[in-house]
Scaffold this active site. Structure first.
Site, PDB file in Angstrom:
ATOM      1  N   ASP A 120      41.243  45.036  41.944  1.00  0.00           N
ATOM      2  CA  ASP A 120      42.037  45.795  40.986  1.00  0.00           C
ATOM      3  C   ASP A 120      41.119  46.312  39.887  1.00  0.00           C
ATOM      4  O   ASP A 120      40.001  45.813  39.707  1.00  0.00           O
ATOM      5  CB  ASP A 120      43.123  44.914  40.364  1.00  0.00           C
ATOM      6  N   ASP A 462      51.751  42.014  44.853  1.00  0.00           N
ATOM      7  CA  ASP A 462      50.424  41.794  45.435  1.00  0.00           C
ATOM      8  C   ASP A 462      50.397  40.576  46.351  1.00  0.00           C
ATOM      9  O   ASP A 462      49.419  40.370  47.072  1.00  0.00           O
ATOM     10  CB  ASP A 462      49.382  41.591  44.322  1.00  0.00           C
TER      11      ASP A 462
END
Length: 816
Positions: A120, A462
Site C-alpha cells: 500500500d 484487504d
C-alpha cells in the site's frame, strides 16, 4: 525418535516439512549403517565361537548392540526439529524489535523466499500525515505555506469570503472524522488536554480537510478554551436531526455526499471524492466570478489539466462539487448534474527511510509493487520518489480497471492469453485507482506464476488478499478482521519493517542450513569412523566408545543448534537473490563443503588410529591412544562449527562475531568442557589426561579444517537455477478455497460478457502490450525473459547467480 503429528496438530511450516523428509533419509542411513555394523561384528564374533577361539566372548554381542544403538542415536538428526524451533522462535521474538509482530511462524521463513511485495502507499510508503498544500476553488488558485495539523490561523489569498464559507460548509458537513479532547495518552498516562482524532472515525483525508477548515475559520479563543472547533460548530448549525442524510463512500459511487434540506424546501447536496471521478459527474462549473457555467469540453480539459498538475506534485486530489435539488431528501446518492466547485491537493510526505528500503529489496531480487487508490498521475509521482517506478527500466503502470480488463482478456483467450499476460504482469509495478479485488487478482496472478508474494493492507476489504498471499502484513491500526487474516503485524506501519522481515526470513533459512551443514559432516564422519575402526580393529572395538559418541551427539544436536540457529541477521544477505522454494536444502556448495570436511576428518582420525600412536608417543590401541583420536575428532567438529557459519563463498569465517554472542558463549563452554572431560572424567568417558605437547598436536590437527574450508571455497562451482513453480499444497486450506473462488469469479465474469464485449476480447491486452513495447524501447531493453514456471529441469548458471529465477521484474514504465 521423530516427532509424531496427529490430525489435530498444527501443520508444520514448509521448511519443517522439507527437513522432515531429509531427516528421514539421514535416519535411514544411520539405521542401515548400524544394522550392517552389528551384523558384521556379530558374524566375526560368531566365527570366533565356531573355531573355539579363546578370545570369543558372548558379552561382546551386547557391546556391539549398544554401539549400533549409539550410531543410530548419532545419525538420527533429532537436533533438526530443535534447530528449526529455536530459529523460528528466536526470530519471532527478535523481529518484534524490528516492529514485526509475527502471528504465524511460517511467515518468518517464507519471507526469505519472497520475490514480490505488493505494498500500500498511505502509511506504509508515506508517513500518513496528510495536509492540504494547495487548491483551486471557484477558479481561484491558493497555496498553504505552512501546512499541517496545528491550531494556527491560515489566510487563504485570492478567495472571497463567500467562496471560503461555502468550502468550509461543504467539508465540515461532508466528512465523518471526529475530533475530541484527550487528557491521557495511549498508555493511560495523564497528559495536558489535546485535540485528537478518533481512530475508528473517518480517515486521514477527512482529517486533513477538516484541519484546513479549522485553520481558516479559527477564532482567538479556540486555542485556549478547548470547548469546540470551527468545523464542529458548522456541523452543529447545519446538521439538524431529520433535515439531512449522508451517503458514505463506496467503490460504486466513488465519493461521499451529504444532503441538507434548507428552510426554503430545497436540498443542497455536497459531494467530494477523487478529483477525476467527481469531475466526470459534473455538468456545470463555478467560474472565478462565482457564476455557474455549463461544463464545456474546453472547460473540462482546463480543469483536468490542473488536476494533473497537482497530481504530478504527488498530491492526492480531492474534488468538491455541489448541486441543488427540489423536494424531499433523496433515497439514493445523486451521481450526475453536479456543479464543479474545485480541487484541493493533499500531500502525504514520503517516509525518509523508504527509498533505501525499496532499493535494498530490489537489489535483493524482490520486486516492489505499489497498490493505491490514488489516481494514476499521483501514484506515478509517489512511486518515482520512492524508487518503485523507474523510467530507465521496462516497467508499466495502469489503473485497477485497466488491470481487471487485461486479466479478463487473458482468461478469455485461454493459453495464448496466459502466455501473453505473463511478461506484462512482471513489468507492472504501479496499480492506481485499485480496489480490493484488484489486489486479490494481482496476488493471484503472481502466485500462479511461481512468485512468493507478500502483501500489505489495513482494511477489512484487504483481508482476502492478506489471507491469499504467501505472507500478509497488516498495519497496527488495521481492523480486527484484517489482523486475523494477516501473518505479521507492522507495529510502525513502515515499509522499512517489511524489508527487515525479508532479512529475517533469509537469516532463518540460512541458520537452519548452517546447522544442517555441520550435522551432516559429523554424521558422515562419526558413522564411517565407528564402522571402519570397529571392523578393522583386532578386537573389533570402535575407536569411539558409546559415551564418547553420545558426547559428540550432544555437541552436534543441542549446542550446535543453539549456536548456529540464533545468529543475528546481516543485510549482506540482500546481496543475493531469493532462494527458490523448489531448490533442495543442500546446495552444491554445501555438499562440496561436507565432502571436503568428511574426507579430511576421516583421513586425520583413521591415520591417527593406525599411525598416530607413533607421533604422540602412546601405545597402539590403548586408552591413551583412543583418547588422542577422540580428542582430534571433537576438535575437528568444534573448529568446523566456525566454518559452518558461512554457506557461500565467504572466505572470512570470523566475520560477524558481534552478531553471534550466543555462538561465542557456546564455543567457549564446549571447548572448556572438552578439556575437562579429557583430563578429569577418565573411566566415565574412557579417556586419560594428555600432556601439553599432545594437546597442541590435537589442536593443530583439528584447526586444519579451517584451511581445508578456505581451499574448498576457492573451488568454482555453479549452482542450478530452478524455474518457479506454483505449488498449491503449500497453501492453507482456507487460502486454497479463496484461490478457487477467485478463479471461478474471474471465469464467471468472462463467461457473462455480452456479444459486443466478447468481440472486443484481446483489445485491452493489446493496449497494454503496446505500452510495454514503448517501455522497452524507452529503457533500451531488448526484451524481458520470463522463464516458463512449469519447467522443473534445472539450468546450470554461474554461482554468482541466485538459485531462483530473478524476481526483479524487468521494470519498464508507461502509464495506461
Amino acid at each position: 525418535l521423530m516427532q509424531s503429528r496427529g490430525s489435530n496438530t498444527v501443520r508444520d511450516t514448509p521448511l519443517q516439512e522439507r527437513l522432515d523428509g531429509l531427516a528421514d533419509s539421514i535416519g535411514k542411513f544411520g539405521i542401515v549403517a548400524a544394522v550392517i555394523l552389528f551384523t558384521t561384528l556379530a558374524i566375526i564374533e560368531g566365527a570366533r565361537f565356531a573355531r573355539d577361539d579363546p578370545e570369543a566372548d558372548g558379552v561382546r554381542f551386547l557391546d556391539y548392540f549398544i554401539l549400533a544403538v549409539a550410531i543410530v542415536t548419532v545419525a538420527v538428526p533429532e537436533g533438526l526439529p530443535l534447530a528449526v524451533t529455536i530459529s523460528l522462535a528466536y526470530s519471532q521474538n527478535r523481529m518484534r524489535k524490528d516492529n514485526n509482530q509475527v502471528r504465524r511462524l511460517k511467515a518468518c521463513e517464507t519471507m526469505g523466499n519472497a520475490t514480490t511485495i505488493c505494498s500500500d502507499k498511505t502509511g506504509t510508503l508515506t508517513q500518513n500525515l496528510m495536509s492540504v498544500v494547495q487548491g483551486q476553488l471557484s477558479g481561484n488558485y491558493f497555496k498553504i505555506n505552512n501546512p499541517g495539523e496545528f491550531l494556527e490561523k491560515v489566510v487563504v489569498e485570492n478567495l472571497n469570503p463567500d467562496c471560503l464559507r461555502l468550502f468550509c460548509d461543504m467539508i465540515a458537513t461532508n466528512s465523518s472524522s471526529v475530533k475530541v479532547v484527550r487528557t491521557k495518552n495511549k498508555e493511560g498516562t495523564p497528559m495536558p488536554p489535546k485535540w485528537m482524532w478518533e481512530v475508528d472515525k473517518g480517515n486521514k483525508t477527512d482529517n486533513a480537510l477538516l484541519d484546513l477548515v479549522d485553520r481558516i475559520d479559527l477564532q482567538p479563543n479556540d486555542i485556549t478554551d478547548m470547548q469546540s472547533l470551527p468545523h464542529q460548530r458548522i456541523r452543529e448549525s447545519l446538521l439538524i436531526d431529520g433535515s439531512y442524510c449522508v451517503f458514505p463512500f463506496t467503490s460504486v459511487t466513488k465519493g461521499m455526499s451529504t444532503v441538507i434540506k434548507g428552510d426554503d424546501g430545497t436540498c443542497m447536496v455536497y459531494h467530494k471524492g477523487g478529483a477525476d471521478e467527481v469531475l466526470a459527474k459534473c455538468t456545470f462549473f463555478r467560474d472565478s466570478n462565482g457564476e455557474q457555467q455549463p461544463m464545456t469540453d474546453e472547460a473540462r480539459e482546463v480543469i483536468a489539466a490542473k488536476v494533473k498538475e497537482f497530481a504530478s506534485h504527488a498530491n492526492r486530489n480531492i474534488g468538491v462539487a455541489y448541486q441543488k435539488l427540489n423536494g424531499d431528501l433523496p433515497t439514493e446518492n445523486p451521481l450526475t448534474d453536479y456543479v464543479w466547485f474545485g480541487v484541493v491537493g493533499i500531500q502525504d510526505p514520503l517516509r525518509p527511510e523508504v527509498l533505501e528500503a525499496v532499493r535494498k529489496c530490489q537489489h535483493a531480487g524482490v520486486t516492489v509493487r505499489m497498490c493505491t487508490g490514488d489516481n494514476l498521475d499521483t501514484a506515478l509521482a509517489i512511486s518515482k520518489q520512492c524508487g518503485i517506478y523507474d523510467l530507465d527500466k521496462p516497467q508499466i503502470a495502469m489503473t485497477g480497471r485497466d488491470f481487471r480488463d487485461m486479466i479478463y482478456d487473458s482468461f478469455a483467450m485461454g493459453d495464448d492469453g496466459a502466455a501473453r499476460l505473463t511478461p506484462l504482469l512482471f513489468a507492472l509495478t504501479v496499480l492506481a485507482r485499485s480496489q480490493p479485488l484488484d489486489k486479490q487478482m494481482l496476488v493471484l496472478m503472481h502466485m500462479t506464476r511461481g512468485e512468493v508474494v507478500a502483501v500489505t493492507g489495513d482494511g477489512t476489504n484487504d483481508a482476502p488478499a492478506l489471507k491469499l498471499a504467501n505472507v500478509g502484513f497488516v498495519m497496527r491500526s488495521g481492523t480486527d478482521i484484517a489482523v486475523k487474516s494477516a501473518d505479521i503485524v507492522l507495529l510502525d506501519d513502515n515499509f522499512r519493517s517489511v524489508q527487515r522481515a525479508v532479512v529475517w526470513g533469509r537469516t532463518v533459512n540460512d541458520n537452519i542450513r548452517k546447522f544442517l551443514q555441520l550435522q551432516l559432516s559429523v554424521n558422515v564422519v562419526s558413522v564411517v569412523l565407528t564402522f571402519v575402526s570397529a571392523v578393522s580393529s583386532t578386537k573389533n572395538e570402535s575407536v569411539l566408545t558409546t559415551v564418547q559418541l553420545l558426547w559428540v551427539n550432544l555437541i552436534m544436536d543441542t549446542f550446535a543448534a543453539l549456536a548456529l540457529a540464533t545468529e543475528e541477521p546481516s543485510e549482506a544477505c540482500l546481496e543475493r537473490g531469493p532462494v527458490n522454494r523448489q531448490a533442495p536444502l543442500l546446495s552444491y556448495r554445501m555438499m562440496l563443503g561436507i565432502a571436503f570436511q568428511a574426507a579430511y576428518q576421516l583421513t586425520a582420525t583413521l591415520v591417527m588410529q593406525h599411525k598416530g600412536y607413533e607421533w604422540f608417543n602412546v601405545e597402539q590401541d590403548t586408552i591413551e591412544h583412543r583418547t588422542v583420536v577422540f580428542n582430534i575428532f571433537v576438535w575437528c567438529t568444534i573448529f568446523n562449527m566456525f566454518n559452518c557459519r558461512k554457506l557461500y563463498r565467504e572466505l572470512n569465517i570470523f566475520e560477524g562475531f558481534t552478531r553471534s554472542y550466543t555462538f561465542l558463549g557456546i564455543m567457549l563452554f564446549t571447548m572448556t568442557f572438552q578439556v575437562i572431560a579429557v583430563e578429569f572424567f577418565r573411566d566415565f568417558i574412557n579417556t586419560r589426561p594428555l600432556s601439553w605437547d599432545q594437546w597442541l598436536g590435537c589442536l593443530a590437527t583439528g584447526i586444519i579444517v579451517w584451511p581445508v574450508c578456505f581451499v574448498m571455497r576457492l573451488v568454482p562451482l555453479p549452482e542450478p537455477v530452478y524455474s518457479r513453480e506454483f505449488d498449491p499444497s503449500e497453501m492453507d486450506d482456507e487460502a486454497k478455497k479463496m484461490l478457487d473462488n477467485l478463479t471461478a469469479q474471474i471465469s464467471k465474469v468472462v463467461g457473462s460478457h455480452t456479444a459486443e464485449e466478447t468481440a472486443n476480447h484481446g483489445k485491452q491486452l493489446e493496449k497494454v502490450e503496446r505500452m510495454y513495447k514503448e517501455a522497452l524501447a524507452r529503457s533500451g531493453a531488448a526484451s524481458v525473459k520470463v522463464e516458463s514456471p512449469v519447467s522443473s529441469e534445472p539450468v546450470v548458471a554461474p554461482e554468482s547467480a541466485p538459485v531462483s529465477e530473478p524476481a526483479q521484474a524487468p521494470a519498464a514504465t508507461t502509464s495506461a
